[in-house]
Write a protein that holds these residues in place. Structure first.
Motif, PDB file in Angstrom:
ATOM      1  N   PHE A  19       0.724  -1.092  -0.052  1.00  0.00           N
ATOM      2  CA  PHE A  19      -0.013   0.147  -0.129  1.00  0.00           C
ATOM      3  C   PHE A  19       0.984   1.457   0.066  1.00  0.00           C
ATOM      4  N   TRP A  20       0.566   2.303  -0.557  1.00  0.00           N
ATOM      5  CA  TRP A  20       1.362   3.363  -0.641  1.00  0.00           C
ATOM      6  C   TRP A  20       1.606   4.216   0.392  1.00  0.00           C
ATOM      7  N   HIS A  21       0.542   4.097   1.346  1.00  0.00           N
ATOM      8  CA  HIS A  21       0.890   4.746   2.722  1.00  0.00           C
ATOM      9  C   HIS A  21       2.147   3.997   3.347  1.00  0.00           C
ATOM     10  N   ASP A  22       2.317   2.528   3.261  1.00  0.00           N
ATOM     11  CA  ASP A  22       3.423   2.113   3.836  1.00  0.00           C
ATOM     12  C   ASP A  22       4.546   2.500   2.985  1.00  0.00           C
ATOM     13  N   VAL A  23       4.768   2.580   1.665  1.00  0.00           N
ATOM     14  CA  VAL A  23       5.829   2.981   1.157  1.00  0.00           C
ATOM     15  C   VAL A  23       6.339   4.521   1.445  1.00  0.00           C
ATOM     16  N   TRP A  24       5.454   5.273   1.529  1.00  0.00           N
ATOM     17  CA  TRP A  24       5.751   6.601   2.084  1.00  0.00           C
ATOM     18  C   TRP A  24       6.086   6.583   3.507  1.00  0.00           C
ATOM     19  N   ALA A  25       5.586   5.837   4.229  1.00  0.00           N
ATOM     20  CA  ALA A  25       6.200   5.817   5.877  1.00  0.00           C
ATOM     21  C   ALA A  25       7.477   4.881   6.028  1.00  0.00           C
ATOM     22  N   GLY A  26       7.845   4.475   5.030  1.00  0.00           N
ATOM     23  CA  GLY A  26       9.192   3.418   4.978  1.00  0.00           C
ATOM     24  C   GLY A  26       8.873   2.171   6.026  1.00  0.00           C
ATOM     25  N   THR A  27       7.485   1.552   5.863  1.00  0.00           N
ATOM     26  CA  THR A  27       7.243   0.494   6.426  1.00  0.00           C
ATOM     27  C   THR A  27       6.729  -0.429   5.434  1.00  0.00           C
ATOM     28  N   ARG A  28       6.685  -1.975   5.885  1.00  0.00           N
ATOM     29  CA  ARG A  28       6.127  -2.871   5.013  1.00  0.00           C
ATOM     30  C   ARG A  28       5.438  -3.867   5.970  1.00  0.00           C
ATOM     31  N   LEU A  29       4.543  -4.561   5.137  1.00  0.00           N
ATOM     32  CA  LEU A  29       3.713  -5.822   5.891  1.00  0.00           C
ATOM     33  C   LEU A  29       4.307  -7.036   5.426  1.00  0.00           C
ATOM     34  N   ILE A  30       4.636  -7.931   6.510  1.00  0.00           N
ATOM     35  CA  ILE A  30       5.222  -9.202   6.458  1.00  0.00           C
ATOM     36  C   ILE A  30       4.294 -10.300   6.818  1.00  0.00           C
ATOM     37  N   ASP A  31       4.590 -11.512   6.365  1.00  0.00           N
ATOM     38  CA  ASP A  31       3.851 -12.834   6.738  1.00  0.00           C
ATOM     39  C   ASP A  31       4.905 -13.355   8.006  1.00  0.00           C
ATOM     40  N   THR A  32       3.972 -13.616   8.864  1.00  0.00           N
ATOM     41  CA  THR A  32       4.797 -14.420  10.184  1.00  0.00           C
ATOM     42  C   THR A  32       4.522 -15.601  10.181  1.00  0.00           C
ATOM     43  N   ARG A  33       3.762 -16.327   9.499  1.00  0.00           N
ATOM     44  CA  ARG A  33       3.436 -17.871   9.599  1.00  0.00           C
ATOM     45  C   ARG A  33       4.738 -18.593   9.027  1.00  0.00           C
ATOM     46  N   PRO A  34       4.800 -19.788   9.972  1.00  0.00           N
ATOM     47  CA  PRO A  34       6.201 -20.600   9.831  1.00  0.00           C
ATOM     48  C   PRO A  34       6.405 -20.828   8.199  1.00  0.00           C
ATOM     49  N   ALA A  35       7.474 -21.194   7.751  1.00  0.00           N
ATOM     50  CA  ALA A  35       7.541 -21.274   6.522  1.00  0.00           C
ATOM     51  C   ALA A  35       6.755 -22.237   5.824  1.00  0.00           C
ATOM     52  N   GLY A  36       6.435 -23.435   6.289  1.00  0.00           N
ATOM     53  CA  GLY A  36       5.587 -24.413   5.908  1.00  0.00           C
ATOM     54  C   GLY A  36       4.249 -24.234   5.775  1.00  0.00           C
ATOM     55  N   ASN A  37       3.720 -23.171   6.581  1.00  0.00           N
ATOM     56  CA  ASN A  37       2.248 -22.772   6.343  1.00  0.00           C
ATOM     57  C   ASN A  37       2.011 -21.684   5.476  1.00  0.00           C
ATOM     58  N   ALA A  38       2.992 -20.941   5.176  1.00  0.00           N
ATOM     59  CA  ALA A  38       2.900 -19.781   4.089  1.00  0.00           C
ATOM     60  C   ALA A  38       2.439 -20.117   2.597  1.00  0.00           C
ATOM     61  N   PRO A  39       1.444 -19.505   2.052  1.00  0.00           N
ATOM     62  CA  PRO A  39       1.083 -19.658   0.660  1.00  0.00           C
ATOM     63  C   PRO A  39       2.236 -19.483  -0.460  1.00  0.00           C
ATOM     64  N   PRO A  40       2.233 -20.272  -1.389  1.00  0.00           N
ATOM     65  CA  PRO A  40       3.518 -19.906  -2.294  1.00  0.00           C
ATOM     66  C   PRO A  40       3.459 -18.677  -2.760  1.00  0.00           C
ATOM     67  N   GLY A  41       4.701 -17.972  -2.966  1.00  0.00           N
ATOM     68  CA  GLY A  41       4.953 -16.607  -3.203  1.00  0.00           C
ATOM     69  C   GLY A  41       4.656 -15.522  -2.278  1.00  0.00           C
ATOM     70  N   ALA A  42       4.451 -16.007  -0.789  1.00  0.00           N
ATOM     71  CA  ALA A  42       4.067 -15.116   0.250  1.00  0.00           C
ATOM     72  C   ALA A  42       5.674 -14.701   0.663  1.00  0.00           C
TER      73      ALA A  42
END
Length: 159
Positions: A133-156
């Motif tokens: 989202f552009w407000h994250d880009v402007w704020a210098g933040t990002r959202l990350i997926d915290t699920r364990p590697a085996g539970n994350a969907p492909p490409g997450a």
């Protein structure tokens, strides 16, 4: 977006309690009395809520959906950066509210405008290389997926 909707449900309680507290402390008897002061109070309360939880990394809704907010380098947010993100996140709401003020639009039209704006603003994230989202880009933040590697969907994106 599901996390966003869940966050809204949780915020109902925060806003209800804060509004009740404001009304009790100011002895407000009518909903339109002290309206602007109450709006400013709620803006501050929401700012404290989001700044505090984003500084810690997650709100309750974000924990449920396994999402964490970090800075560009993957570090926890400072309180200043979390507050900056809070202010920039108002881009989700301000354009329709500005149009309402400028053209004195009725509530139903504001709701329709806001719904359309949310869709447009969310779709604009598709144009960012990391789909942020552009407000994250402007704020210098990002959202990350915290699920364990085996539970994350492909490409997450994982932490």
């Amino acid at each position: 977006m599901a996390c966003w909707l869940y966050e809204g449900m949780l915020l109902f309680g925060v806003v209800f309690i804060a509004g009740y507290l404001f009304s009790a402390l100011t002895q407000t008897r009518h909903a339109l009395d002290n309206r602007h002061a109450q709006q400013a109070f709620l803006f501050v309360v929401l700012g404290i809520y989001f700044t505090w939880f984003w500084h810690k990394g997650q709100t309750l809704a974000m924990k449920t959906w396994h999402i964490r907010v970090v800075d560009r380098l993957g570090r926890p947010l400072t309180q200043a950066r979390a507050f900056w993100r809070y202010l920039l996140a108002w881009v989700w709401f301000l354009p329709p509210l500005a149009l309402r003020t400028a053209f004195d639009l009725p509530a139903l039209e504001v709701v329709v405008l806001w719904g359309g704006w949310v869709v447009v603003w969310a779709l604009l994230a598709r144009f960012h290389p990391q789909r942020q989202f552009w407000h994250d880009v402007w704020a210098g933040t990002r959202l990350i997926d915290t699920r364990p590697a085996g539970n994350a969907p492909p490409g997450a994106v994982s932490s």
